[in-house]
Design a protein around this motif. Sequence first.
Motif, short mmCIF file in Angstrom:
data_model
loop_
_atom_site.label_atom_id
_atom_site.label_comp_id
_atom_site.label_asym_id
_atom_site.label_seq_id
_atom_site.Cartn_x
_atom_site.Cartn_y
_atom_site.Cartn_z
N TRP A 13 -2.07 -19.25 13.70
CA TRP A 13 -0.64 -19.34 14.04
C TRP A 13 -0.45 -18.75 15.43
O TRP A 13 -0.07 -17.58 15.58
CB TRP A 13 0.19 -18.60 13.00
N PHE B 162 0.23 -26.03 14.38
CA PHE B 162 1.46 -25.56 13.76
C PHE B 162 2.66 -25.72 14.69
O PHE B 162 3.80 -25.74 14.24
CB PHE B 162 1.31 -24.10 13.33
N MET C 84 6.24 -27.11 13.32
CA MET C 84 7.50 -26.38 13.50
C MET C 84 8.49 -27.09 14.42
O MET C 84 9.60 -26.60 14.63
CB MET C 84 7.22 -24.99 14.05
N SER D 269 4.76 -23.79 3.83
CA SER D 269 5.92 -24.28 4.56
C SER D 269 6.83 -25.11 3.66
O SER D 269 6.37 -25.77 2.72
CB SER D 269 5.47 -25.17 5.73
N ARG E 261 12.51 -29.98 4.95
CA ARG E 261 12.62 -29.11 6.13
C ARG E 261 13.23 -29.84 7.33
O ARG E 261 14.07 -29.29 8.05
CB ARG E 261 11.24 -28.57 6.50
N HIS F 85 9.47 -19.50 9.53
CA HIS F 85 8.32 -19.82 8.69
C HIS F 85 8.17 -18.81 7.57
O HIS F 85 8.21 -17.60 7.78
CB HIS F 85 7.05 -19.84 9.54
N ARG G 194 7.45 -19.03 -0.71
CA ARG G 194 6.74 -20.31 -0.66
C ARG G 194 6.61 -21.03 -1.99
O ARG G 194 5.96 -22.07 -2.07
CB ARG G 194 5.35 -20.05 -0.08
#
Length: 547
Positions: A276, A298, A302, A337, A343, A352, A423
């Motif tokens: 990340w 990532f 995002m 995620s 999302r 996140h 999550r």
Amino acid sequence: MSMTPPRSTSWWRTAVIYQVYPRSFADSTGNGIGDLPGITSRLDHLAALGVDAVWLSPFYRSPQNDAGYDVSDYCDVDPIFGTLADADTLIARAHELGLRVIFDVVPNHSSSEHRWFKEALAAGPGSPERARYIFREGRGPEGAEPPNNWLSMFGGPAWTRINEADGTPGPWYLHLFDSTQPDFDWTNPWVAGQFDDVLRFWFDRGIDGFRIDVAHGLAKAPGLPDVDMDPLRTGGEWAGDDHPYWSRDTVHDIWRRWRRVANEYGGDRALVAEAWVLPLSKMAKWVRPDELHQAFNFGYLMTAWDAQELRSSIDEALAEFPAVGAPSTWVLSNHDSIRHTTRLALKTPQPHGMGIGPLSADRPEEGAALRRGRAATLVMLALPGSAYVYQGEELGLPEAIDIPDAAREDPTWFRTPPGVYGRDGCRVPLPWEADAPAYGFSPTGASWLPQPASWARYAADAQDGVAGSTLEMYRTALRIRRDRSLATGTLVWSESRPEVLDFTVAGVRVVANLSDEPLPLPPGELLHSSGPVDGTIAPDTTVWLTA
């Protein structure tokens, strides 16, 4: 007839890799928790889908305080998932179906129940066993305060104090995640040697690669200095250039060592970084020629549903990863995620790991969110490089929002303020059969997380062979991607409206309408679409055309 994948040192450059979260994929015993025999029984689904490889999240021996990412034995299977023989059977069956196999490995920390940590506690201060982990004396009177101000990714301090065998308060140990997940000290050669053995153990059993958990961690700054941070943003994507435990330069020596181990097996074993890290120019360091093979993009995951932001993200990836000889990777959903079908339709992006739940005001309508999610999928699967598909996204599953508080299991839920749901919503077990108990996930109807009542319509058997279904959309996209070699093509942008993505790869023109108005359908044979097309491309729709 065997379809064992041919040996190739470049398969990972173009592969579509399907992530299986074992406890939520398929339960063969009826206890409500998915297992290895259950996965093996459903591998035909993956072969028919058209993916190239399957990646399994952890199934090793574990107390399951963090759903298996707290490992107590890296070289054995937890009984809730099966046996080593079951793992061997799964590997063999996957290879028969032409699927490669990638296992998760968790090198930043072990479980506090691991033999190595228990020996460290028993051996006492100053012992070689203690040096396996990061123990430090506390600050303040009688060492009663943590050694520094670091915070756990799951909330609260990143330190826990132990009592010595005689009952007196002892030092503190570091855990960047749950208190039951003590961090290894990777400056200790003993630790590196143990993980060499772990890699070889599974490579010798025939697996094709590893996904490496927290690959941007492991290396900590000498002296373990304090750091300023937002309690809700402790992840590496927000780390500066000299963060004391994320993205430090010395971590790359570890990955060079792992690459040498992988190369012992003929050069076709792949190592994938969960790193990340932003910007991508920094993350590309993890996939230089002598380090890991791939890193999850990532930054792309995002990125909001915005044409200009997506174009910038795509351009950045296609510049930075190839610059170090690595493929671009693309991912929209995973086990950490909010599912992308939900999302991407949120009015306000969530940090996140926060998740959404029953009290969240932002609750997208499922049908509209699915249209957007399907459109995003057809953009992703057309991009050059390697792509990752998270279990259930091929069914169009939305995030499970209305999980009762009492049913939640994510450590994040218990360690963070109200409103941080964690999550669990993306980890709910899959629906396979619309009319079966637990939708076919478990023969008894048991399910470790409750499945939404609306999920019958998403079941695999309700979509199999149904024109226009999300499952068939994925199958067709993966077939075209393979037949037309989109993964090795060169992306060329076409000028279009600011709210439209329009590019060509390997003779396929991809047009995604992210505006609120219909878009005239360009010329060319219609190869595929994420929704109905009748002379125009509706909002939140992507089409593939011959260029």
